[in-house]
Write an enzyme that holds these catalytic residues in place. Structure first.
Site, PDB file in Angstrom:
ATOM      1  N   GLY A 198       0.776  -1.110  -0.042  1.00  0.00           N
ATOM      2  CA  GLY A 198      -0.042  -0.118  -0.040  1.00  0.00           C
ATOM      3  C   GLY A 198       0.802   1.195  -0.068  1.00  0.00           C
ATOM      4  N   ASP A 223      -2.401  -6.923  -9.846  1.00  0.00           N
ATOM      5  CA  ASP A 223      -2.430  -7.443  -8.477  1.00  0.00           C
ATOM      6  C   ASP A 223      -1.470  -6.236  -7.604  1.00  0.00           C
ATOM      7  OD1 ASP A 223      -4.198  -9.524  -8.658  1.00  0.00           O
ATOM      8  OD2 ASP A 223      -2.717 -10.801  -9.094  1.00  0.00           O
ATOM      9  N   LEU A 224      -1.926  -5.530  -6.929  1.00  0.00           N
ATOM     10  CA  LEU A 224      -1.296  -4.246  -6.361  1.00  0.00           C
ATOM     11  C   LEU A 224      -0.060  -4.846  -5.360  1.00  0.00           C
ATOM     12  CD1 LEU A 224      -0.922  -1.152  -6.005  1.00  0.00           C
ATOM     13  CD2 LEU A 224      -2.408  -1.542  -3.938  1.00  0.00           C
ATOM     14  N   ASP A 225       1.174  -4.391  -5.860  1.00  0.00           N
ATOM     15  CA  ASP A 225       2.502  -4.823  -4.971  1.00  0.00           C
ATOM     16  C   ASP A 225       2.715  -6.348  -5.161  1.00  0.00           C
ATOM     17  OD1 ASP A 225       2.835  -2.099  -4.938  1.00  0.00           O
ATOM     18  OD2 ASP A 225       1.727  -1.997  -2.759  1.00  0.00           O
ATOM     19  N   GLU A 226       2.111  -7.253  -5.918  1.00  0.00           N
ATOM     20  CA  GLU A 226       2.294  -8.412  -5.900  1.00  0.00           C
ATOM     21  C   GLU A 226       2.952  -9.385  -7.256  1.00  0.00           C
ATOM     22  OE1 GLU A 226      -0.992 -10.815  -4.656  1.00  0.00           O
ATOM     23  OE2 GLU A 226      -1.300  -9.541  -2.859  1.00  0.00           O
TER      24      GLU A 226
END
Length: 281
Positions: A198, A223-226
């Site tokens: 985040g 996929d955020l930050d993945e």
């Protein structure tokens, strides 16, 4: 010198290295550097070969490689070693990674060709001008996000960029844009993922009283930050440090991690392996 980098991946089986080296020998290639990896979990084989070839031109060599890899069902890429990767950088209001990349590029330390800088703020237009790089100010709101992303993709396509670097670009890209940039967009996250995802990881880290903070460079996915991780590093901290202290220390780590990831990607040392990467350093 006609020096090239060949990367390939395929199902593992006996004789692949012999076949690759034999093919290069047959076509006048002299191997200067080679690295390989057998993933026993997936049964896949990965290889990066740097070689000199004086007997064939680049187009003839590409055709010959295409025929060779087809017979072995390989995913592959072939690049001239001296070809600098066309690059677009995206940034918001934190400029430490941008400044570091520009300095390394100007100093000849990164094999990239920075063709444009895109930002949702005007903070770094003078920095871009000092390097004689086109600066595109594209403010983003919820109402204009789709139009702005369309313009960003237009710039990337116009510049024929093969690499997009999110150097602390603090906007979440749409699923559609992530799909169009798959495998060629690198983000720097100011945390040692998968911890503290985040927008405010240093605040989260401070609240948890961590003793190590870190940074992660990864490929951008929906996929955020993945996305698949390319490089990570950490710095030691202690209980006496404030959030500002952590942020200051973290910026140095972020810059170094992103620079290494950009360098390895532009030298074709990073191969995707599902949700992971193989990095031939």
């Amino acid at each position: 010198m006609n020096t090239y980098v060949l990367t390939l991946s395929c199902q593992d089986k006996p004789g692949i290295v012999h076949a690759v080296s034999g093919f290069l020998l047959e076509h006048g290639g002299n191997i200067e550097e080679a690295a390989q990896y057998n993933d026993h979990d997936t049964g896949l084989f990965f290889m990066r070969v740097q070689f000199v070839c004086l007997s064939l031109g680049q187009q003839e060599l590409r055709q010959a490689v295409g025929q060779f890899v087809q017979a072995h069902a390989m995913d592959w890429s072939l690049h001239a070693l001296d070809a600098r990767l066309p690059t677009v950088i995206m940034v918001s209001q934190q400029g430490h990674c941008l400044n570091d990349l520009l300095f390394r590029w100007k100093s000849g330390l990164l094999p990239i060709d920075i063709r444009a800088i895109i930002s949702n703020h005007r903070d770094f237009y003078q920095l871009a001008a000092s390097y004689n790089i086109p600066f595109h100010h594209l403010p983003v709101t919820a109402a204009t996000k789709a139009q702005v992303e369309a313009r960003q993709l237009e710039i990337i396509e116009q510049e024929r960029a093969d690499l997009v670097v999110l150097a602390r670009y603090m906007q979440v890209l749409s699923n559609e844009m992530c799909a169009k940039l798959a495998g060629k967009a690198i983000n720097i996250h100011h945390s040692f993922l998968p911890s503290f995802k985040g927008a405010k990881p240093y605040y989260q880290a401070h609240q948890r009283g961590v003793k190590l903070i870190g940074a992660t460079a990864h490929y951008v996915t929906a996929d955020l930050d993945e996305g698949p991780i390319i490089e990570q590093d950490v710095a030691r901290v202690d209980h006496s440090m404030t959030v500002d202290d952590l942020t200051g220390i973290g910026r140095d780590t972020e810059s170094q991690v992103l620079a290494r990831a950009v360098k390895w990607h532009s030298e074709h040392r990073v191969l995707l392996n599902g949700h992971r990467t193989v990095v031939f350093r």
